[in-house]
Design a protein around this motif. Sequence first.
Motif, PDB file in Angstrom:
ATOM      1  N   UNK A  28       0.812  -1.232   0.000  1.00 20.81           N
ATOM      2  CA  UNK A  28       0.000   0.000   0.000  1.00 20.81           C
ATOM      3  C   UNK A  28       0.839   1.274   0.000  1.00 20.81           C
ATOM      4  N   UNK A  29       2.090   1.173   0.437  1.00 21.67           N
ATOM      5  CA  UNK A  29       2.922   2.372   0.561  1.00 21.67           C
ATOM      6  C   UNK A  29       3.562   2.801  -0.766  1.00 21.67           C
ATOM      7  N   UNK A  30       3.341   1.995  -1.808  1.00 23.84           N
ATOM      8  CA  UNK A  30       3.782   2.427  -3.143  1.00 23.84           C
ATOM      9  C   UNK A  30       2.689   3.252  -3.836  1.00 23.84           C
ATOM     10  N   UNK A  31       1.418   2.965  -3.454  1.00 20.47           N
ATOM     11  CA  UNK A  31       0.327   3.572  -4.212  1.00 20.47           C
ATOM     12  C   UNK A  31      -0.607   4.392  -3.324  1.00 20.47           C
ATOM     13  N   UNK A  32      -1.404   3.681  -2.484  1.00 23.69           N
ATOM     14  CA  UNK A  32      -2.416   4.407  -1.687  1.00 23.69           C
ATOM     15  C   UNK A  32      -1.774   5.398  -0.724  1.00 23.69           C
ATOM     16  N   UNK A  33      -0.829   4.911   0.082  1.00 24.12           N
ATOM     17  CA  UNK A  33      -0.248   5.784   1.117  1.00 24.12           C
ATOM     18  C   UNK A  33       1.113   6.252   0.598  1.00 24.12           C
ATOM     19  N   UNK A  34       1.037   7.200  -0.336  1.00 25.11           N
ATOM     20  CA  UNK A  34       2.240   7.568  -1.082  1.00 25.11           C
ATOM     21  C   UNK A  34       2.848   8.889  -0.636  1.00 25.11           C
ATOM     22  N   UNK A  35       2.269   9.487   0.415  1.00 22.32           N
ATOM     23  CA  UNK A  35       2.701  10.830   0.801  1.00 22.32           C
ATOM     24  C   UNK A  35       4.150  10.880   1.258  1.00 22.32           C
ATOM     25  N   UNK A  36       4.670  12.111   1.286  1.00 18.63           N
ATOM     26  CA  UNK A  36       6.020  12.335   1.791  1.00 18.63           C
ATOM     27  C   UNK A  36       5.918  12.567   3.300  1.00 18.63           C
ATOM     28  N   UNK A  37       6.590  11.742   4.108  1.00 12.84           N
ATOM     29  CA  UNK A  37       6.444  11.887   5.560  1.00 12.84           C
ATOM     30  C   UNK A  37       6.898  13.244   6.099  1.00 12.84           C
ATOM     31  N   UNK A  38       7.596  14.030   5.271  1.00 10.85           N
ATOM     32  CA  UNK A  38       7.971  15.372   5.725  1.00 10.85           C
ATOM     33  C   UNK A  38       6.848  16.374   5.473  1.00 10.85           C
ATOM     34  N   UNK A  40       3.872  17.282   6.556  1.00 16.15           N
ATOM     35  CA  UNK A  40       2.982  16.958   7.675  1.00 16.15           C
ATOM     36  C   UNK A  40       1.730  17.831   7.732  1.00 16.15           C
ATOM     37  N   UNK A  41       1.543  18.691   6.719  1.00 14.20           N
ATOM     38  CA  UNK A  41       0.369  19.558   6.766  1.00 14.20           C
ATOM     39  C   UNK A  41      -0.855  18.936   6.113  1.00 14.20           C
ATOM     40  N   UNK A  42      -0.719  17.752   5.572  1.00  8.63           N
ATOM     41  CA  UNK A  42      -1.920  17.107   5.023  1.00  8.63           C
ATOM     42  C   UNK A  42      -1.957  15.622   5.385  1.00  8.63           C
ATOM     43  N   UNK A  45       0.713  13.063   3.847  1.00 10.04           N
ATOM     44  CA  UNK A  45       2.020  13.090   4.514  1.00 10.04           C
ATOM     45  C   UNK A  45       1.951  12.485   5.894  1.00 10.04           C
ATOM     46  N   UNK A  46       0.887  12.801   6.597  1.00 11.76           N
ATOM     47  CA  UNK A  46       0.753  12.279   7.964  1.00 11.76           C
ATOM     48  C   UNK A  46       0.601  10.765   8.011  1.00 11.76           C
ATOM     49  N   UNK A  47      -0.109  10.220   7.033  1.00  9.17           N
ATOM     50  CA  UNK A  47      -0.283   8.759   6.997  1.00  9.17           C
ATOM     51  C   UNK A  47       1.073   8.088   6.777  1.00  9.17           C
ATOM     52  N   UNK A  48       1.879   8.675   5.901  1.00  7.62           N
ATOM     53  CA  UNK A  48       3.213   8.107   5.645  1.00  7.62           C
ATOM     54  C   UNK A  48       4.082   8.255   6.894  1.00  7.62           C
ATOM     55  N   UNK A  49       3.971   9.416   7.536  1.00  9.81           N
ATOM     56  CA  UNK A  49       4.768   9.658   8.752  1.00  9.81           C
ATOM     57  C   UNK A  49       4.405   8.653   9.850  1.00  9.81           C
ATOM     58  N   UNK A  50       3.115   8.343   9.947  1.00 10.66           N
ATOM     59  CA  UNK A  50       2.652   7.382  10.960  1.00 10.66           C
ATOM     60  C   UNK A  50       3.319   6.007  10.714  1.00 10.66           C
ATOM     61  N   UNK A  51       3.363   5.622   9.440  1.00 14.91           N
ATOM     62  CA  UNK A  51       3.974   4.322   9.105  1.00 14.91           C
ATOM     63  C   UNK A  51       5.467   4.323   9.461  1.00 14.91           C
ATOM     64  N   UNK A  52       6.138   5.431   9.187  1.00 11.67           N
ATOM     65  CA  UNK A  52       7.574   5.529   9.495  1.00 11.67           C
ATOM     66  C   UNK A  52       7.787   5.469  11.008  1.00 11.67           C
ATOM     67  N   UNK A  53       6.912   6.176  11.744  1.00  9.13           N
ATOM     68  CA  UNK A  53       7.024   6.183  13.211  1.00  9.13           C
ATOM     69  C   UNK A  53       6.850   4.780  13.764  1.00  9.13           C
ATOM     70  N   UNK A  54       5.828   4.077  13.244  1.00  3.43           N
ATOM     71  CA  UNK A  54       5.580   2.715  13.731  1.00  3.43           C
ATOM     72  C   UNK A  54       6.771   1.804  13.430  1.00  3.43           C
ATOM     73  N   UNK A  55       7.322   1.961  12.242  1.00  7.39           N
ATOM     74  CA  UNK A  55       8.463   1.124  11.850  1.00  7.39           C
ATOM     75  C   UNK A  55       9.675   1.425  12.754  1.00  7.39           C
ATOM     76  N   UNK A  56       9.909   2.687  12.984  1.00 10.95           N
ATOM     77  CA  UNK A  56      11.059   3.085  13.816  1.00 10.95           C
ATOM     78  C   UNK A  56      10.888   2.535  15.234  1.00 10.95           C
ATOM     79  N   UNK A  57       9.644   2.624  15.715  1.00 11.73           N
ATOM     80  CA  UNK A  57       9.346   2.143  17.057  1.00 11.73           C
ATOM     81  C   UNK A  57       9.585   0.630  17.164  1.00 11.73           C
TER      82      UNK A  57
END
Length: 386
Positions: A28-38, A40-42, A45-57
């Motif tokens: 899903x991160x190639x197509x649906x959730x394609x935002x730039x995690x930086x 963060x105003x939409x 981007x926030x959905x992508x950032x959430x995925x990155x946060x979860x992965x980092x955690x």
Amino acid sequence: MIKMNKPLYLDNHSTTPVDERVLSKMMPYFTEIHGNPSSIDHIHGNSALKAVKEARNEISKILGCKREHEIIFTAGATESNNLALIGVYRKHKSKGNHIISTQIEHASVLHTLEYLKSEGAEITLLPVDNYGRVSVDDVQNAITDKTILISVMYANNEIGTIQPIKEIGEVAKNNDIIFHCDAAQAVGYEDIDVYKLNIDLMSFSGHKIYGPKGIGGLFIRSFMPIVRINPIMHGGDQERGFRSGTLNVPGIVGLAEALKLLSQESKGINKKNNEFSQKIVEVLQDRFPHIKLNGDPVNRLSHNINITIPGVESKALMLKLKDKLSFSAGSACSTIKVKPSHVLQAIGLNDDDIFQTIRIGLSKSIGKEELDIVIENLLDAIAHLS
Ligand SMILES: Cc1ncc(COP(=O)(O)O)c(C=O)c1O
């Protein structure tokens, strides 16, 4: 999808296939959730950032980090090693210019250290014993008042030898020296807690653990002490300024899932692969008693088999079995250049031995049926070429 069942893949130190479960999680991160995690105003981007946060955690918990921001995403272990070594050197060279490492490190460490000489670094490469282990006393004795960094790999990519990391980390800590560990071959397979092992910086990679290529990470300790390094890439200040560049969101999601799955399953996988490795070596030695296992018989990655087969050229064996088994002669990175492996040289093999040495890296999914295929084919081909 292209399925390649034949030949049987036995080169898992070079790279591993992506686990299907990892791939599904990434898709899903190639197509649906394609935002730039930086961005963060939409929502994108926030959905992508959430995925990155979860992965980092997820990754930080598995590796025993104190804080999730201690994990920095990179393009792989080569970049992590460059960032760690160059980053420490440039930050701390006013304190001293001496770095200690070993003769059997991966090229991404050795060539980076060689490069650092041009910036004024003095490098000590410690020898290893015949099993490929570095002596903790040698590390201690190599320290001078100019030493700022010790870099020792966790497990060797050719012979599978595991180093006394905790003890080396202790030496570094007692002497106030930063300790970097290239754990590309060990993360996921071995139980690694960076704080318990006294590690300050640790490199790892997605494609060695059934995750995607082109993604990796660097642990940078931020607690007692805070480890400071300079960035080597400049740009948008992503990853707290340590690694600029738009984040590879599908890769990051895949890296975390791959690490989670392998760590959860590694106990069973290691037990099975240990039995399989021993069986392969035993059966081969039973028929051809001159075959020698390289590396440490005890402190080794369970899926590694590195053997010298006197009288049989590794390239001839690979050619003979090319339709049946895919394995390597020495390290994958050095097979294009026909150069004897520096690792095998360091453990005392002569050039003849080196060119009669093969490396097998068993996969996590190999079963009894495939084990028989490996043994049968190796026995036949060795008999034919001897
Ligand atoms: C020990 C070790 N370090 C570093 C690397 C480089 O990793 P990457 O391919 O992720 O850059 C490898 C890959 O062969 C390795 O085995």
